[in-house]
Design a protein around this motif. Structure first.
Motif, PDB file in Angstrom:
ATOM      1  N   ALA A   1      -7.322  -7.882  54.971  1.00 10.60           N
ATOM      2  CA  ALA A   1      -6.381  -6.800  55.294  1.00 10.60           C
ATOM      3  C   ALA A   1      -6.318  -6.504  56.791  1.00 10.60           C
ATOM      4  O   ALA A   1      -5.209  -6.328  57.327  1.00 10.60           O
ATOM      5  CB  ALA A   1      -6.719  -5.546  54.495  1.00 10.60           C
ATOM      6  N   PRO A   2      -7.440  -6.451  57.511  1.00 11.26           N
ATOM      7  CA  PRO A   2      -7.325  -6.202  58.959  1.00 11.26           C
ATOM      8  C   PRO A   2      -6.553  -7.297  59.698  1.00 11.26           C
ATOM      9  O   PRO A   2      -5.849  -7.011  60.670  1.00 11.26           O
ATOM     10  CB  PRO A   2      -8.786  -6.167  59.431  1.00 11.26           C
ATOM     11  N   TYR A   3      -6.657  -8.546  59.242  1.00  9.27           N
ATOM     12  CA  TYR A   3      -5.919  -9.634  59.885  1.00  9.27           C
ATOM     13  C   TYR A   3      -4.428  -9.482  59.622  1.00  9.27           C
ATOM     14  O   TYR A   3      -3.604  -9.692  60.515  1.00  9.27           O
ATOM     15  CB  TYR A   3      -6.395 -11.006  59.373  1.00  9.27           C
ATOM     16  N   ARG A   4      -4.083  -9.139  58.393  1.00  8.30           N
ATOM     17  CA  ARG A   4      -2.666  -8.928  58.045  1.00  8.30           C
ATOM     18  C   ARG A   4      -2.078  -7.794  58.869  1.00  8.30           C
ATOM     19  O   ARG A   4      -0.958  -7.894  59.366  1.00  8.30           O
ATOM     20  CB  ARG A   4      -2.516  -8.591  56.565  1.00  8.30           C
TER      21      ARG A   4
ATOM     22  N   ALA B   1       1.903 -14.590  57.192  1.00  8.03           N
ATOM     23  CA  ALA B   1       2.418 -15.593  56.254  1.00  8.03           C
ATOM     24  C   ALA B   1       2.557 -16.954  56.950  1.00  8.03           C
ATOM     25  O   ALA B   1       2.246 -17.994  56.355  1.00  8.03           O
ATOM     26  CB  ALA B   1       3.753 -15.147  55.669  1.00  8.03           C
ATOM     27  N   ALA B   2       3.002 -16.955  58.203  1.00  8.21           N
ATOM     28  CA  ALA B   2       3.122 -18.212  58.952  1.00  8.21           C
ATOM     29  C   ALA B   2       1.744 -18.833  59.176  1.00  8.21           C
ATOM     30  O   ALA B   2       1.581 -20.056  59.068  1.00  8.21           O
ATOM     31  CB  ALA B   2       3.833 -17.967  60.284  1.00  8.21           C
ATOM     32  N   LEU B   3       0.758 -18.013  59.483  1.00  7.31           N
ATOM     33  CA  LEU B   3      -0.597 -18.516  59.678  1.00  7.31           C
ATOM     34  C   LEU B   3      -1.127 -19.144  58.389  1.00  7.31           C
ATOM     35  O   LEU B   3      -1.727 -20.220  58.411  1.00  7.31           O
ATOM     36  CB  LEU B   3      -1.521 -17.389  60.144  1.00  7.31           C
ATOM     37  N   VAL B   4      -0.891 -18.489  57.266  1.00  7.45           N
ATOM     38  CA  VAL B   4      -1.327 -19.028  55.977  1.00  7.45           C
ATOM     39  C   VAL B   4      -0.656 -20.380  55.722  1.00  7.45           C
ATOM     40  O   VAL B   4      -1.318 -21.343  55.294  1.00  7.45           O
ATOM     41  CB  VAL B   4      -1.051 -18.034  54.830  1.00  7.45           C
ATOM     42  N   ARG B   5       0.635 -20.494  56.012  1.00  4.51           N
ATOM     43  CA  ARG B   5       1.336 -21.776  55.843  1.00  4.51           C
ATOM     44  C   ARG B   5       0.736 -22.847  56.751  1.00  4.51           C
ATOM     45  O   ARG B   5       0.505 -23.983  56.325  1.00  4.51           O
ATOM     46  CB  ARG B   5       2.828 -21.620  56.128  1.00  4.51           C
ATOM     47  N   ASP B   6       0.484 -22.489  58.012  1.00  2.00           N
ATOM     48  CA  ASP B   6      -0.090 -23.457  58.956  1.00  2.00           C
ATOM     49  C   ASP B   6      -1.477 -23.901  58.517  1.00  2.00           C
ATOM     50  O   ASP B   6      -1.796 -25.096  58.552  1.00  2.00           O
ATOM     51  CB  ASP B   6      -0.162 -22.857  60.366  1.00  2.00           C
ATOM     52  N   LEU B   7      -2.303 -22.969  58.103  1.00  4.12           N
ATOM     53  CA  LEU B   7      -3.641 -23.336  57.640  1.00  4.12           C
ATOM     54  C   LEU B   7      -3.568 -24.184  56.372  1.00  4.12           C
ATOM     55  O   LEU B   7      -4.369 -25.099  56.188  1.00  4.12           O
ATOM     56  CB  LEU B   7      -4.495 -22.089  57.410  1.00  4.12           C
ATOM     57  N   GLY B   8      -2.608 -23.891  55.512  1.00  2.00           N
ATOM     58  CA  GLY B   8      -2.409 -24.696  54.311  1.00  2.00           C
ATOM     59  C   GLY B   8      -2.046 -26.132  54.651  1.00  2.00           C
ATOM     60  O   GLY B   8      -2.471 -27.069  53.976  1.00  2.00           O
ATOM     61  N   ALA B   9      -1.271 -26.320  55.715  1.00  5.05           N
ATOM     62  CA  ALA B   9      -0.910 -27.671  56.143  1.00  5.05           C
ATOM     63  C   ALA B   9      -2.114 -28.414  56.706  1.00  5.05           C
ATOM     64  O   ALA B   9      -2.187 -29.648  56.622  1.00  5.05           O
ATOM     65  CB  ALA B   9       0.199 -27.603  57.195  1.00  5.05           C
TER      66      ALA B   9
END
Length: 148
Positions: free
Chosen positions: A117-120, A129-137
């Motif tokens: 939550a603090p990161y969000r 959301a973009a960071l999550v997508r990048d890390l997923g890649a």
């Protein structure tokens, strides 16, 4: 110095991972699952995916089969995991979470949401959301969790 960003990336990701693991673990303990260590959580991830044997768990955790067997024995003794017959290999046993194991997994999921939550908040929903997508890649291949 071209390697400086790579070193910074490594240091930051490792530090954040450690902070996240500890944050989740602290919340799981506070939820009443005070007989676990962070390593147990990594085991739960693979077991919750389904179809795991002790050998699969050893590979997932990067430990020997003997070390994984000891971990499984401990989780069975504590009531989080059960062994069931393997449908095609009479020598192997499948690992499954018990209701207590699933309750702990749900607590860990809630803990993970709270821990990030603090990161969000700092990044905002769009950048997060973009960071999550990048890390997923970039992320690991293989079972992380059941379908989200």
């Amino acid at each position: 110095m071209p390697e400086q960003p790579a070193l910074q990336f490594s240091a930051l990701v490792l530090a954040l991972a450690g902070e996240l693991v500890q944050g989740i673990h602290d919340r799981v303990l506070a939820a009443g699952f005070d007989d676990l260590r962070p390593a147990h959580g990594f085991a739960f991830v693979r077991i919750s995916f389904g179809g795991a044997t002790t050998g699969d768990l050893a590979e997932h955790l990067g430990v020997t089969k003997q070390a994984a067997a000891q971990l499984v024995d401990e989780l069975v003794r504590k009531g989080y995991v059960e062994r069931t017959p393997h449908p095609t290999d009479a020598r192997a046993r499948l690992l499954a979470l018990t209701e207590r194991g699933w309750a702990c997994t749900r607590a860990a999921d809630a803990a993970a949401v709270a821990a990030v939550a603090p990161y969000r908040e700092a990044l905002g929903e769009e950048r997060f959301a973009a960071l999550v997508r990048d890390l997923g890649a970039l992320g690991p291949r293989g079972p992380i969790r059941p379908a989200w």
